[in-house]
Every structure is written in C-alpha cells, then in structure tokens.
Scaffold this motif. Structure first.
Motif, PDB file in Angstrom:
ATOM      1  N   VAL A 282      17.431  15.246  35.838  1.00 20.98           N
ATOM      2  CA  VAL A 282      16.637  16.187  36.382  1.00 20.98           C
ATOM      3  C   VAL A 282      16.679  17.770  35.634  1.00 20.98           C
ATOM      4  CG1 VAL A 282      15.607  17.538  38.293  1.00 20.98           C
ATOM      5  CG2 VAL A 282      16.147  15.218  38.457  1.00 20.98           C
ATOM      6  N   LEU A 283      17.918  18.046  35.654  1.00 18.33           N
ATOM      7  CA  LEU A 283      18.265  19.487  35.109  1.00 18.33           C
ATOM      8  C   LEU A 283      18.117  19.517  33.564  1.00 18.33           C
ATOM      9  CD1 LEU A 283      21.643  20.647  37.010  1.00 18.33           C
ATOM     10  CD2 LEU A 283      19.161  20.993  37.603  1.00 18.33           C
ATOM     11  N   LYS A 284      18.215  18.157  33.115  1.00 19.34           N
ATOM     12  CA  LYS A 284      17.976  18.218  31.616  1.00 19.34           C
ATOM     13  C   LYS A 284      16.103  18.407  31.288  1.00 19.34           C
ATOM     14  CE  LYS A 284      18.766  15.297  27.453  1.00 19.34           C
ATOM     15  NZ  LYS A 284      17.462  14.605  27.436  1.00 19.34           N
ATOM     16  N   TRP A 285      15.640  17.613  32.165  1.00 21.81           N
ATOM     17  CA  TRP A 285      14.173  17.528  31.841  1.00 21.81           C
ATOM     18  C   TRP A 285      13.855  18.927  32.241  1.00 21.81           C
ATOM     19  CZ3 TRP A 285      10.647  18.238  36.057  1.00 21.81           C
ATOM     20  CH2 TRP A 285       9.279  18.322  35.625  1.00 21.81           C
ATOM     21  N   LYS A 287      14.974  21.843  31.933  1.00 22.96           N
ATOM     22  CA  LYS A 287      15.458  22.818  30.883  1.00 22.96           C
ATOM     23  C   LYS A 287      14.360  22.620  29.634  1.00 22.96           C
ATOM     24  CE  LYS A 287      19.430  24.719  28.806  1.00 22.96           C
ATOM     25  NZ  LYS A 287      20.914  24.120  28.491  1.00 22.96           N
ATOM     26  N   GLU A 288      14.058  21.357  29.349  1.00 25.44           N
ATOM     27  CA  GLU A 288      13.387  20.981  28.099  1.00 25.44           C
ATOM     28  C   GLU A 288      11.910  21.078  28.564  1.00 25.44           C
ATOM     29  OE1 GLU A 288      14.650  16.903  27.429  1.00 25.44           O
ATOM     30  OE2 GLU A 288      16.564  17.591  26.415  1.00 25.44           O
ATOM     31  N   ASN A 289      11.701  21.114  29.709  1.00 22.00           N
ATOM     32  CA  ASN A 289      10.025  21.153  29.870  1.00 22.00           C
ATOM     33  C   ASN A 289       9.867  22.441  31.140  1.00 22.00           C
ATOM     34  OD1 ASN A 289       8.841  18.551  28.724  1.00 22.00           O
ATOM     35  ND2 ASN A 289      10.848  18.090  29.849  1.00 22.00           N
ATOM     36  N   PRO A 290      10.068  23.719  30.784  1.00 22.73           N
ATOM     37  CA  PRO A 290      10.205  24.676  31.709  1.00 22.73           C
ATOM     38  C   PRO A 290       8.652  24.800  32.464  1.00 22.73           C
ATOM     39  CG  PRO A 290      10.435  25.583  29.448  1.00 22.73           C
ATOM     40  CD  PRO A 290      10.614  24.091  29.383  1.00 22.73           C
ATOM     41  N   GLU A 291       7.765  24.829  31.711  1.00 25.43           N
ATOM     42  CA  GLU A 291       6.484  24.845  32.335  1.00 25.43           C
ATOM     43  C   GLU A 291       5.992  23.863  33.096  1.00 25.43           C
ATOM     44  OE1 GLU A 291       3.451  26.390  29.305  1.00 25.43           O
ATOM     45  OE2 GLU A 291       1.934  26.043  31.021  1.00 25.43           O
ATOM     46  N   GLU A 292       6.082  22.598  32.599  1.00 29.57           N
ATOM     47  CA  GLU A 292       5.583  21.376  33.504  1.00 29.57           C
ATOM     48  C   GLU A 292       6.571  21.282  34.739  1.00 29.57           C
ATOM     49  OE1 GLU A 292       6.156  17.893  31.212  1.00 29.57           O
ATOM     50  OE2 GLU A 292       4.641  16.587  32.458  1.00 29.57           O
ATOM     51  N   ALA A 293       7.681  21.566  34.397  1.00 24.88           N
ATOM     52  CA  ALA A 293       8.960  21.663  35.711  1.00 24.88           C
ATOM     53  C   ALA A 293       8.516  22.725  36.701  1.00 24.88           C
ATOM     54  CB  ALA A 293      10.278  21.749  35.185  1.00 24.88           C
ATOM     55  N   GLY A 294       7.997  23.752  36.153  1.00 25.36           N
ATOM     56  CA  GLY A 294       7.769  24.821  36.866  1.00 25.36           C
ATOM     57  C   GLY A 294       6.786  24.588  37.944  1.00 25.36           C
ATOM     58  N   GLY A 373       4.495  12.149  46.756  1.00 31.10           N
ATOM     59  CA  GLY A 373       3.804  12.223  45.539  1.00 31.10           C
ATOM     60  C   GLY A 373       4.617  12.996  44.404  1.00 31.10           C
ATOM     61  N   GLY A 374       4.959  14.211  44.816  1.00 33.66           N
ATOM     62  CA  GLY A 374       6.164  15.104  43.867  1.00 33.66           C
ATOM     63  C   GLY A 374       7.205  14.356  43.384  1.00 33.66           C
ATOM     64  N   LEU A 375       7.817  13.833  44.432  1.00 34.88           N
ATOM     65  CA  LEU A 375       9.082  13.155  43.901  1.00 34.88           C
ATOM     66  C   LEU A 375       8.697  11.915  42.965  1.00 34.88           C
ATOM     67  CD1 LEU A 375      11.174  13.331  47.408  1.00 34.88           C
ATOM     68  CD2 LEU A 375      11.214  14.681  45.434  1.00 34.88           C
ATOM     69  N   GLN A 376       7.669  11.239  43.319  1.00 35.00           N
ATOM     70  CA  GLN A 376       7.394  10.295  42.630  1.00 35.00           C
ATOM     71  C   GLN A 376       7.038  10.775  40.852  1.00 35.00           C
ATOM     72  OE1 GLN A 376       4.076   8.427  44.616  1.00 35.00           O
ATOM     73  NE2 GLN A 376       5.667   7.428  46.043  1.00 35.00           N
ATOM     74  N   SER A 377       6.301  11.692  40.778  1.00 33.45           N
ATOM     75  CA  SER A 377       5.993  12.285  39.683  1.00 33.45           C
ATOM     76  C   SER A 377       7.390  12.594  38.900  1.00 33.45           C
ATOM     77  CB  SER A 377       5.359  13.634  39.765  1.00 33.45           C
ATOM     78  OG  SER A 377       4.237  13.617  39.485  1.00 33.45           O
ATOM     79  N   LEU A 378       8.317  13.316  39.876  1.00 25.60           N
ATOM     80  CA  LEU A 378       9.515  13.750  39.186  1.00 25.60           C
ATOM     81  C   LEU A 378      10.326  12.525  38.653  1.00 25.60           C
ATOM     82  CD1 LEU A 378      11.127  16.529  39.143  1.00 25.60           C
ATOM     83  CD2 LEU A 378      12.360  15.984  41.289  1.00 25.60           C
ATOM     84  N   THR A 379      10.270  11.419  39.474  1.00 27.02           N
ATOM     85  CA  THR A 379      10.904  10.215  38.870  1.00 27.02           C
ATOM     86  C   THR A 379      10.381   9.825  37.599  1.00 27.02           C
ATOM     87  OG1 THR A 379      10.957   9.526  41.227  1.00 27.02           O
ATOM     88  CG2 THR A 379      11.231   7.628  39.487  1.00 27.02           C
ATOM     89  N   LYS A 381       8.600  11.352  35.355  1.00 26.76           N
ATOM     90  CA  LYS A 381       9.023  12.337  34.196  1.00 26.76           C
ATOM     91  C   LYS A 381      10.670  12.548  33.671  1.00 26.76           C
ATOM     92  CE  LYS A 381       4.958  15.394  35.389  1.00 26.76           C
ATOM     93  NZ  LYS A 381       3.917  14.888  34.494  1.00 26.76           N
ATOM     94  N   THR A 382      11.229  12.432  34.593  1.00 29.60           N
ATOM     95  CA  THR A 382      12.715  12.552  34.334  1.00 29.60           C
ATOM     96  C   THR A 382      13.381  11.249  34.060  1.00 29.60           C
ATOM     97  OG1 THR A 382      13.409  12.430  36.596  1.00 29.60           O
ATOM     98  CG2 THR A 382      12.781  14.464  35.804  1.00 29.60           C
ATOM     99  N   GLY A 383      12.647  10.173  34.426  1.00 25.17           N
ATOM    100  CA  GLY A 383      13.579   9.022  34.240  1.00 25.17           C
ATOM    101  C   GLY A 383      14.627   8.770  35.390  1.00 25.17           C
ATOM    102  N   ALA A 384      14.559   9.662  36.075  1.00 23.98           N
ATOM    103  CA  ALA A 384      15.822   9.577  37.423  1.00 23.98           C
ATOM    104  C   ALA A 384      15.095   8.667  38.650  1.00 23.98           C
ATOM    105  CB  ALA A 384      16.195  10.543  37.735  1.00 23.98           C
ATOM    106  N   ASP A 385      15.936   7.877  38.904  1.00 25.59           N
ATOM    107  CA  ASP A 385      15.445   6.733  39.904  1.00 25.59           C
ATOM    108  C   ASP A 385      15.328   7.588  41.350  1.00 25.59           C
ATOM    109  OD1 ASP A 385      14.673   4.822  38.638  1.00 25.59           O
ATOM    110  OD2 ASP A 385      16.524   3.822  38.663  1.00 25.59           O
ATOM    111  N   ILE A 386      14.465   8.575  41.563  1.00 24.58           N
ATOM    112  CA  ILE A 386      14.353   9.471  42.835  1.00 24.58           C
ATOM    113  C   ILE A 386      13.871   8.957  43.694  1.00 24.58           C
ATOM    114  CG2 ILE A 386      13.889  11.675  43.817  1.00 24.58           C
ATOM    115  CD1 ILE A 386      14.115  12.859  40.687  1.00 24.58           C
ATOM    116  N   GLU A 387      12.603   8.328  43.631  1.00 22.99           N
ATOM    117  CA  GLU A 387      12.052   7.282  44.461  1.00 22.99           C
ATOM    118  C   GLU A 387      11.396   6.084  43.739  1.00 22.99           C
ATOM    119  OE1 GLU A 387       8.809   8.371  47.824  1.00 22.99           O
ATOM    120  OE2 GLU A 387       8.009   6.362  46.831  1.00 22.99           O
TER     121      GLU A 387
END
Ligand SMILES: Nc1ncnc2c1ncn2[C@@H]1O[C@H](COP(=O)(O)OP(=O)(O)OP(=O)(O)O)[C@@H](O)[C@H]1O
Ligand SMILES: C[C@@](O)(CCOP(=O)(O)O)CC(=O)O
Length: 501
Positions: A282-285, A287-294, A373-379, A381-387
C-alpha cells in the motif's frame, strides 16, 4: 503484589490511513485482556546483579530472565532459552527511563485471556473468576488471533515495572497513563523494528478510542539518537529518553464507546497474518500514485468519519430518547438484515408503514458499504489482499443475516478475520444461522425466527435467506468477546494467587 490488565483491539475504521498523522481511526477495545502480576524485593539476585524474571506459564518454555548491574549501563543479558523481543525491549526501555539506583529481584507473571490465541488442545485453569488457557506449545507456535497481544503485553509489563520503580506515580492519573503510553509505544516500536501507527498500544492503555497518531519522528529521532550516543554515553541517552517520555506528544486520543445494544462480533477466519507485506504494498502504491491515492484516502476518510459520527448519533439518541432508540431503531436491526433495512428505509419515503426515524441506520449502513468499497478499490489498485474476494463473499453473506448492521475486514484486512457490527440480542440468531448444516436446517431456523420477530410486514418477509450460504462459515470461528471500552486497569491480586508458582 501489583496487578494490571489491558485490552486487545479491533481497528474498525481507518486501516492504512492511521499510519498518516493526517487521518483518524476508530479503535474498539475488546473484552480479551492481557494481565501482569508483579512481585519484587529490593535485593540483588547475585553479586552486583539485579534480575527481572518474566514468567508466562500458559506457554511451554515461557520463562525469560534478564540480569543487569546497578547502575544499569544499557544492555541486557538474556539468559533464556528463547528470545522474546517485546520483553527485552520493554525492560531495557524502563531501566533506561528509571535509572535504578539500588538492586532488585523482580518477578512478573503474565496471563493472557483466551481470545488472543487458538484454543486447540488447551487446558483450562480457573482462579477466583478468571479463566485462562494453558497451551502445550511455545508462544511462537500457538497461532494468534491478531488482537494485539504484544501491545497488551508491553503495556501491562510497563505498568508492572513502573509500579515497582516509581511507586509514587499514580499510573491512572493523566500523567501516569501518558507515561505508560509513551514508554509502551517506544518499547513496542523498538521490538517490532519499525514505527507503526501505535493504535494497538493506545487502545491497550486508553480503551476504545478515536485515534490520531503521534508524529513518527518522535520515536525515529530517539532511535537515531540511541544509535549515535548509546555506546559511548548511555546516561545521555537516558536523559533524552526521559525528556521524550515526559513530554506531551501531539496526537488525539478521544475516548468512545459503541452505542448501547450494538456489539461487534469477530470471526476468526484463518491463521497467520501478512500485515507487513500488505502495508509495504500500500505504501509503495501511495508513493508512486500520490494523486490517485490522495483521492482514495480522502474518500475513505470521509466515510470512516461519517461512520464514527453516526455511531455517536445513535448513542446520543439512546441517551435522549431510550424508548425511541429501542422501538424505532434497535428492534428493526434485531429482525431485519441490512439489505432489507435499506429497502425498508428507502420505502419509508413513499409509504407510511415504516418510520422515518430509521434514517440514522441508513447512514451507518451506507458508510460501512462505502468503506468496504474504498477498501475493495485499494485492494485492486495496490494488489494487496485487503478485502480479498473470499472475504467479500463472506461479508456479503453476513449482510443477508438479520441482526447485522455492517461489517468489515478489520485492521490491515487480509484473510484472518471479519468483524461485524450487530445487534446484541441478535447474536444467538447469527451464530445459529451460520452454523446451519444444510438448506433444510436453514429453512427451519428461518421459520422459527419469523414467528418470533416483532415486525411482521406484508411487503417483506423479515428473514430472507435466499442468497445466504451457511457452508461458507465452516472456516469461521466466532470469538467469544465483545467491546469493553476500558483501557489499563488495576486488578485484584486474589484473581491470580492460585495460579502463581
Ligand atoms: N502471553 C504472552 N507471553 C509472552 N509473550 C507474549 C504473550 N503474548 C504475546 N507475546 C509476545 O508477542 C508476540 C506476538 O505479537 P504480534 O505483534 O506478532 O501479535 P499480536 O500483537 O497478537 O497481533 P497483531 O500485531 O496482529 O495485532 C509473541 O510472539 C510474543 O513474543
Ligand atoms: C495497516 C495498519 O493501519 C493496521 C494494522 O492493523 P491490524 O494489526 O491488522 O489490526 C497498520 C498500522 O496501523 O500499524
């Protein structure tokens, strides 16, 4: 003999965001607690040697012993068969902070409540109202449930040692709790080798809280200072440590509580946690995508805070109008699934059959859906299995159960656990429905529930389980715990005396 206990935690809202001092999180303290019993005398254990022994009798080989000279020069000898970084780091931090001037032999016995570990093959021992499980294996081999055992351990050990070395400090005063908290955060970070968000230590100390983290530089700076000066001048380091511990860290700790009759229900799904891997993805994503992550963090934060404020609204209604709270809100949660509630509430605009007052429930339901929904998006986008998909299916199935008001994959997410928000009264129903062996049994329970429900609507069958699959719940163990919003407390020695060696 001084005894303390501190609670475990569930991070209901604010995973990942809480690592950033910009955002707040909602942490629920649990009824599962870690305990310490401290016995000490002001004598040397051997010539010019003080000794601190930590005994954790519920685990095989659970004894650790640390010898040190007085004055303490900064490094501890660990004469135990296995290493326990959380004990070593806590004792080293406390000794650096108190700078003992005379010898001591101290024994601290640790007890942990059943919820922290898998209960397979464990033997129960009871003592004056407390019940502990004794395991056949070492602490590192007994699977944990991820409720913050190390944060609880560090907090009660810190309290036990402070009560011995600084008996004049009232640990339950504002300054006392702050001292315990700051020391425990420093020790926990040093043991983990990283500066995490610290919500687990904060909940162990203060109980259920809305939490906004301290500046990580407070602890990073201390670690850097230690690396620079420690070997040449441990006393300089102690001075720095004292000043950092004694000052007020800029952070938010706002005590809170779930609304009455609303409970959390934790389901242990799988063993083993991947938290560090998830966090680094998540932290790597980010850092690489500040606007989308913001943007994503902004939206997640909005719904996290909306959930917090709606839960506070429910509490407020329960205080101002307990009858309305019971009749117009809780009794609906008891009988309907959240999917049905959503429909009922939407229909309340056009039909007069359903009270308008159900609207606060809709806000909670929609906030939880948006958080997921937000956590599914984060999953994605980051490839981390959050949900991960398996958890999505499980939670969606829970949302078909009467009594469930919402639910998330708590904390860092992953495959380990699910956490439901539900009506207290409905918990036996939920346990029964998820334990149903087949469709026939499910149908039988459904008819039972329909006939016992308060709300009988023409428009809706209040138990609609068409899309619910109980076989998914074979891998879920519902943990026997609930929210208990108190943090660190003093315990009665009588609870433990029968279990001490
Ligand atoms: N009863 C205990 N006695 C001695 N050490 C313990 C005890 N409970 C926990 N610990 C220490 O804490 C470690 C587990 O901490 P860890 O941070 O990995 O898990 P957790 O705090 O339970 O869960 P999470 O961090 O996922 O919330 C153990 O390996 C051990 O070093
Ligand atoms: C991902 C993170 O925000 C939450 C981890 O929570 P938990 O240990 O899985 O309950 C990391 C942290 O706050 O230290």
């Amino acid at each position: 003999m001084k005894c303390f206990s501190a609670p475990g935690k569930a991070l209901l809202a604010g995973g990942y965001l809480v690592l950033d001092p910009k955002y707040k999180a909602y942490v629920v303290a649990l009824s599962t607690r870690m305990h310490s019993v401290t016995e000490g005398e002001p004598v040397a254990a051997a010539p010019n040697t003080s000794r601190i022994i930590v005994d954790s009798p519920q685990f095989l080989g659970g004894t650790w012993s640390y010898d040190f000279p007085v004055p303490f020069v900064g490094t501890l000898q660990d004469t135990s068969a296995s290493r326990n970084p959380f004990l070593l780091s806590t004792i080293e931090t406390i000794l650096g902070y108190v700078e003992p001037e005379s010898h001591a032999t101290i024994k601290i016995t640790i007890f942990s409540d059943p919820g922290y570990h898998s209960q397979n093959d464990a033997m129960v021992k009871e003592s004056n109202g407390k019940r502990f499980l004794y395991h056949k294996d070492t602490i590192s081999n007994v699977p944990k449930t991820g409720l913050g055992s190390s944060a609880g351990l560090v907090t009660v050990l810190t309290s036990g040692l402070l009560s011995y070395y600084k008996p004049e400090l009232d640990l339950f005063s504002e300054i006392g709790l702050r001292t315990v908290h700051n020391l425990a955060q420093i020790s926990h970070c040093a043991a983990q080798g990283k500066v995490g968000s610290g919500f687990d230590v904060a909940a162990a100390t203060y109980g259920s809280i809305i939490y906004q983290r301290f500046d990580p530089e407070i602890i990073n700076g201390l670690i850097k200072y230690k690396e620079e000066v420690f070997s040449s001048s441990p006393t300089e380091y102690s001075k720095k440590l004292q000043s950092v511990v004694n000052c007020k860290w800029e952070m938010i700790i706002q005590k809170c509580d779930l609304p009455p009759q609303v409970r959390i229900l934790m389901g242990d799904v799988n063993n083993g946690s991947e938290t560090p891997k998830l966090v680094s993805k998540v932290l790597k994503w980010r850092k690489e995508n500040p606007e989308e992550a913001g943007n994503l963090y902004h939206d997640l934060n909005f719904y996290n805070m909306k959930l917090v404020s709606e839960l506070l609204t429910l509490t407020q209604i329960s205080i101002e109008n307990p009858e309305r709270y019971e009749a117009d809100l809780i009794s609906f949660v008891d009988d309907y699934s959240l999917i049905q509630l959503k429909h009922l509430i939407k229909m309340s605009g056009s039909s007069s059959n359903f009270p308008d007052s159900l609207k606060p429930l809709l806000d909670i339901i929609e906030s939880v859906s948006s958080i997921r929904g937000g956590l599914q998006s984060l999953t994605k986008k980051t490839g981390a299995d959050i949900e991960p998909m398996e958890q999505t299916i499980l939670l969606d199935n829970c949302f078909a159960l009467p009594g469930v008001l919402g639910g998330v994959v708590p904390g860092a997410g992953g495959y380990d656990a699910i956490c439901l928000l539900c009506s207290e009264k409905a918990i036996p129903k939920i346990l029964k429905l998820t334990a149903a062996k087949d469709a026939e049994e499910l149908n039988h329970i459904k008819h039972e529930l329909e006939s016992s429900s308060i709300h009988r609507q023409q428009e809706f069958s209040n138990v609609d389980l068409d899309c619910f699959d109980p076989s998914l719940f074979k891998s879920v163990t519902w943990l026997d715990l609930h929210e208990e919003n108190t943090g660190l407390v003093k315990e009665d020695p009588l609870h433990y005396v029968e279990l001490l060696n």
